[in-house]
Design an enzyme around this catalytic site. Structure first.
Site, PDB file in Angstrom:
ATOM      1  N   PHE A   1       0.992  -1.234   0.061  1.00  0.00           N
ATOM      2  CA  PHE A   1      -0.045   0.152  -0.034  1.00  0.00           C
ATOM      3  C   PHE A   1       0.775   1.118   0.057  1.00  0.00           C
ATOM      4  CE2 PHE A   1      -3.722  -2.463   0.987  1.00  0.00           C
ATOM      5  CZ  PHE A   1      -4.935  -2.011  -0.103  1.00  0.00           C
TER       6      PHE A   1
ATOM      7  N   ALA B   1      -6.826  -2.078 -11.343  1.00  0.00           N
ATOM      8  CA  ALA B   1      -7.991  -2.867 -11.892  1.00  0.00           C
ATOM      9  C   ALA B   1      -8.447  -2.360 -12.872  1.00  0.00           C
ATOM     10  CB  ALA B   1      -8.967  -2.774 -10.542  1.00  0.00           C
TER      11      ALA B   1
ATOM     12  N   GLU C   1      -7.697   2.903  -2.298  1.00  0.00           N
ATOM     13  CA  GLU C   1      -7.714   4.213  -1.366  1.00  0.00           C
ATOM     14  C   GLU C   1      -8.672   4.528  -0.549  1.00  0.00           C
ATOM     15  OE1 GLU C   1      -4.180   4.604  -1.813  1.00  0.00           O
ATOM     16  OE2 GLU C   1      -4.082   3.582  -3.700  1.00  0.00           O
TER      17      GLU C   1
END
Length: 734
Positions: free
Chosen positions: A237, A506, A700
C-alpha cells in the site's frame, strides 16, 4: 456460462496462500545462498569518521562486510537513481554510496555470512565513529522554515476577504502524526546469481519493471542482465512503490561475491524506509447563516527529507466536494534530517480530507446544522478547480444509503446526550473522495486448443486481488470457465505495467485484458470463418462473442463454432496475442470515487477508553468487479482508518533524531479487539464516460474520511474536540 465480472468470486490465489505454496521475496531457494545483515547509522546527520570491520570479519562464516569504501561501482548521476515514482525535486538516497549520514537508521554496511544468525551477530561487532553535525527532526519546531511548493489548485476569488466577512468562520490546525508502514511481510530481496553473471532478483515490490529499470541504471547493466520477480506481496500500500534499499544491497552483495544472497530487513530497520509524513493541516471555512460556503482555505505543512521534496495533494479536495466562490490552497514543506516520506494508502487525501471533514463538522456545530445537511447544502456537482462535471458522482446516494443503514435520523445532536450504561455514545460522519486513475498496461494472452488460456502481465498483486480480477475479466472475455484461466504476474520480463498504486490497477489491467482478448477473438473468427458451412462465416468482429468455449454470433449464440474445432481446422495449437491498452485523455470530465462514512464510538466515562463499535461505509466507485474482494478492500481501509484515528503514531526523540517505537509492540495498530461491526454498501454508479467497463478503483477510498468520522463521533460523545491525532485517552483527560 455465468458471467464472473461483478460477482463475489473467491481469490484464485487463495489456496496457494493458505497452504504455503505461495513464495514471497525472502523465501525463494538458491544454491549456496548467503545472507546479509544491515548495519545502521546511529546519528541523524554527519559523516562516518572511521568504520572498523576487522573484528566482524574474523567471525567464522563471515565472507565480507560491504561499506562505501569497498563496494562495487554504483552510478553517480541522480537520473540513474530516480525510479518512476521518485520526487521530481531532489537527489535520491544512495545506500553505501559515501560517508555522508542523512538520517538515523541509514544503512552504512552490509555484513555477508553463510547464515543469517552469523551475519546478525557479526554486525554488532562493526565499530563506527562519527563526526556529528547539527540536525533537526521536529516539524513543529521548524514550522517557521516551511517553504511553499507549487500547487496545482489555483486560488479562486478573494478567500481572505470572504473569510473576514463571513457570518460564521471556523479556523483550526489539525495535526496528523508520522505513521509508518507495518506490512506483515518484511522487506526482503533474494538475489540469485547465475554462472553467466546474470541475476534474478526476487523482491518485495509493487512494481517489478520499476525495480528492473532502477537496478539497470544503478549498476549500469543491460536489461537482459537482470530479471525482477515478485509473484506475491504480503502487504505494501505504497511502501513498495519505490525500490527500497535492501534490493540495492542484495544486488551489490551478489555482484561483489558472485554468489546468491538474501537480505531481509528487521521490523525495526523498516522504520528507516518511507512513511506517511507528519502534517499540520490548517483549515479555514467561512459560511452564510444557511450553511452555504463563502470561502475555503487549506494549508498543509509537511515533513520531507533534506535530499528530496516529497509532497502529495493534501489540500485540494474541497474543490471536488463543496461549492464555494472563494478558495485558496497552499502546500509547504519542512526539510528535516529524516528519510524521505513515501506514499501510504490514499496519500494526501487520508490526511487532508481528515482535517477538512473535521472542520466541516465543527462548522455544522457552529451553525446548529446536521452534519449531513451541511454537506448537502454545500454539495458540488463540478470539480471547481477545473470547472468540470464528473464522469459520475453518486455521493448524494452515498449519504442517503449510509445514513439509512446507520440509523442517523435517531441521532441526538447534543454532545454527551447519548449513553449505553456507563459509556458515552457518539455518532459522527465524514465524506471520502479519491481519484479514479487509469494507466497504460499491456497484457499477453496465450490460448491453447484445449480451451485453456494463460494471461500474462508485469503488474503486481499486493494482496488486493489483481490475480482474481484479471482471471474474472479474461474468463468473461474469452468465454471460458475461470478454472481454465491461469494468470502470471509480477515478472519484469512480462508485458508492460506500471507500479501498482493509486487505485489504478484494476481498471487499467481489466481493459488491457479486454484488448488482448479482442485480438484473440479476431484470429479465432478468421479460423472459424474458413470452416465449411461455418455459422459465423462473413461475420464482422463486432457481431461476435466468445462464450461457452466457442466463438458465436452475438445476436444468436446457437450460431457458434467451438474454439477447439476452429483451431484444429486451422492447424493451430496456440494463439498468442499481446496488446498495450491506453486510455484517451478526457479533458471534459473530472474522475473520482466517493464515499460517506458513518461511525459510532463508545467512550468509558471514567476511563476515557474509546471503542469504535460500528462503521457504515457507503461507496460509489463505478462498477465493482468483484463484490467479495471489493468489500474486503473497503473493510481493510476502515480498519486502517481506525488506526489513524485512535492508534498510529511514530514517536521520535528529537534530542537524538531517533524513532523510539520502531516495533509493533509500541507502534500501535488496531487488532481484532479494536474492530467491531463494519457494514460496506456499494452504491450503484453506472459510468459510461470513464472506460468501457465503467470501473473505478477501490484501494484508497476505503480509508478516506474514516479518521474524521471517528473523531467527529468522539466529539459528539464527549463534547471534547481533539484536533491532534491519534485520539488517545490522555487527550480526553486534558
Amino acid at each position: 456460462m455465468n458471467a464472473y465480472v461483478g460477482t463475489p468470486t473467491s481469490r484464485v490465489d487463495g489456496r496457494a496462500k493458505v497452504t504455503g505454496a505461495a513464495k514471497y521475496a525472502g523465501e525463494f531457494p538458491a544454491d549456496g545462498l548467503l545472507h546479509g545483515f544491515v548495519v545502521e547509522a546511529t546519528i541523524p546527520c554527519g559523516r562516518i569518521a572511521r568504520l572498523d570491520t576487522s573484528t566482524a570479519l574474523q567471525v567464522e562464516g563471515v565472507l565480507d562486510v560491504l561499506t562505501h569504501a569497498n563496494r562495487p561501482p554504483l552510478a553517480d548521476k541522480d537520473d540513474s537513481w530516480k525510479d518512476e515514482v521518485a520526487p521530481e525535486e531532489g537527489s535520491p538516497f544512495r545506500p553505501l554510496y559515501d560517508d555522508t549520514i542523512k538520517f538515523n537508521g541509514q544503512p552504512i554496511a552490509l555484513v555477508v555470512a553463510e547464515d543469517w544468525e552469523t551475519a546478525k551477530f557479526a554486525a554488532t561487532l562493526v565499530r563506527v565513529e562519527y563526526e556529528q553535525h547539527g540536525f533537526a527532526t521536529d516539524l513543529e519546531g521548524e514550522r517557521s522554515n516551511a517553504a511553499e511548493k507549487d500547487n496545482p489548485h489555483k486560488p479562486r476569488g478573494d478567500a481572505v476577504a470572504a473569510l473576514a466577512g463571513a457570518y460564521v468562520r471556523h479556523e483550526a490546525d489539525y495535526v496528523i502524526p508520522t505513521e509508518h508502514h507495518n506490512p506483515m511481510e518484511l522487506y526482503a530481496t533474494t538475489a540469485v546469481w547465475d554462472s553467466n553473471g546474470k541475476l534474478t532478483i526476487y523482491d518485495k515490490t509493487q512494481g517489478v519493471q520499476n525495480v528492473h529499470k532502477f537496478l539497470c541504471g544503478v549498476f549500469d547493466k543491460k536489461p537482459d542482465d537482470i530479471r525482477v520477480v515478485s509473484p506475491y506481496v504480503g502487504g505494501a500500500f505504497g511502501s513498495g512503490l519505490r525500490p527500497q534499499y535492501q534490493v540495492v544491497l542484495a544486488t551489490l552483495g551478489a555482484l561483489a561475491l558472485k554468489r546468491s544472497i538474501r537480505v531481509v530487513l528487521t521490523r525495526q530497520q523498516m522504520y528507516g524506509l518511507g512513511y506517511r509524513p507528519m502534517t499540520i493541516e490548517r483549515v479555514a471555512l467561512g459560511a452564510k447563516s444557511d450553511g452555504t460556503l463563502d470561502a475555503v482555505t487549506h494549508e498543509a505543512i509537511a515533513v520531507t527529507s533534506r535530499y528530496e521534496d516529497f509532497a502529495r495533494n493534501d489540500t485540494g479536495w474541497a474543490e471536488q466536494l463543496y461549492k464555494s466562490p472563494n478558495s485558496r490552497f497552499a502546500h509547504k514543506l519542512v526539510h528535516l534530517d529524516v528519510s524521505t516520506p513515501c506514499d501510504m494508502r490514499a496519500p494526501g487525501a487520508a490526511s487532508g480530507v481528515c482535517a477538512l471533514e473535521c472542520a466541516m463538522d465543527e462548522l455544522a456545530v457552529a451553525l446548529k446544522l446536521d452534519p449531513v445537511e451541511l454537506r448537502l447544502k454545500c454539495y458540488s456537482d463540478r470539480d471547481q478547480s477545473e470547472n468540470l462535471p464528473y464522469t459520475s458522482k453518486q455521493l448524494r446516494e452515498c449519504y442517503a444509503r449510509g445514513a439509512d443503514a446507520f440509523g442517523w435520523s435517531r441521532r441526538n445532536p447534543v454532545p454527551r446526550s447519548m449513553r449505553d450504561g456507563k459509556e458515552l455514545v457518539g455518532w459522527g460522519m465524514a465524506t471520502g473522495v479519491w481519484e479514479a486513475l487509469q494507466m497504460p498496461v499491456a497484457v499477453r494472452i496465450a490460448l491453447t486448443s484445449n480451451g485453456h488460456a494463460e494471461v500474462s502481465c508485469a503488474a503486481s498483486d499486493i494482496g488486493t486481488g489483481t490475480y482474481t480480477i484479471v482471471a474474472q475479466v479474461a474468463a468473461d472475455a474469452l468465454g471460458l470457465p475461470i478454472e481454465n484461466i491461469s494468470v502470471r504476474l509480477a515478472d519484469s520480463s512480462l508485458p508492460q505495467a506500471p507500479v501498482e498504486g493509486g487505485s489504478w490497477m484494476a481498471a487499467s489491467s481489466a481493459h488491457a485484458v479486454l484488448a488482448a482478448a479482442e485480438e484473440v477473438r479476431k484470429e479465432l473468427l478468421a479460423l472459424a470463418g474458413k470452416m465449411p458451412g461455418s455459422p459465423v462465416a462473413g461475420a464482422e468482429l463486432v457481431d461476435t462473442v466468445l462464450t461457452d468455449g466457442s466463438i458465436a454470433s452475438a445476436s444468436d449464440n446457437s450460431r457458434a463454432v467451438s474454439i477447439a474445432d476452429a483451431m484444429r481446422h486451422g492447424g493451430v495449437e496456440r494463439i498468442e496475442k499481446e496488446k498495450l491498452n491506453q486510455f484517451g485523455e478526457d479533458k471534459k470530465h473530472a474522475r473520482n470515487t466517493h464515499s460517506a462514512v458513518f461511525a459510532e464510538v463508545k467512550v468509558d466515562e471514567e476511563l476515557n477508553v474509546i471503542r469504535v463499535t460500528r462503521v457504515v461505509s457507503a461507496v460509489a466507485a463505478g462498477r465493482i468487479l468483484n463484490t467479495k474482494t471489493g468489500r474486503s478492500q473497503i473493510m481493510g481501509g476502515v480498519v486502517w482508518g481506525i488506526g489513524m484515528a485512535l492508534h498510529e503514531e511514530t514517536v521520535m526523540d528529537h534530542r537524538f533524531g531517533r524513532i523510539m517505537n520502531a516495533n509493533i509492540a509500541e507502534y500501535h495498530i488496531p487488532v481484532n479487539a479494536d474492530v467491531h461491526d463494519i457494514d460496506v454498501i456499494f452504491v450503484d454508479e453506472p459510468d459510461a464516460h470513464i472506460n468501457a467497463l465503467g470501473i473505478k478503483g477501490l484501494g484508497e477510498i476505503g480509508i478516506v474520511g474514516v479518521p474524521a468520522a471517528i473523531a467527529n463521533a468522539v466529539y459528539h460523545a464527549t463534547g471534547k474536540r481533539i484536533r491532534r491525532f491519534p485520539i488517545t485517552l490522555d487527550k480526553l483527560l486534558d
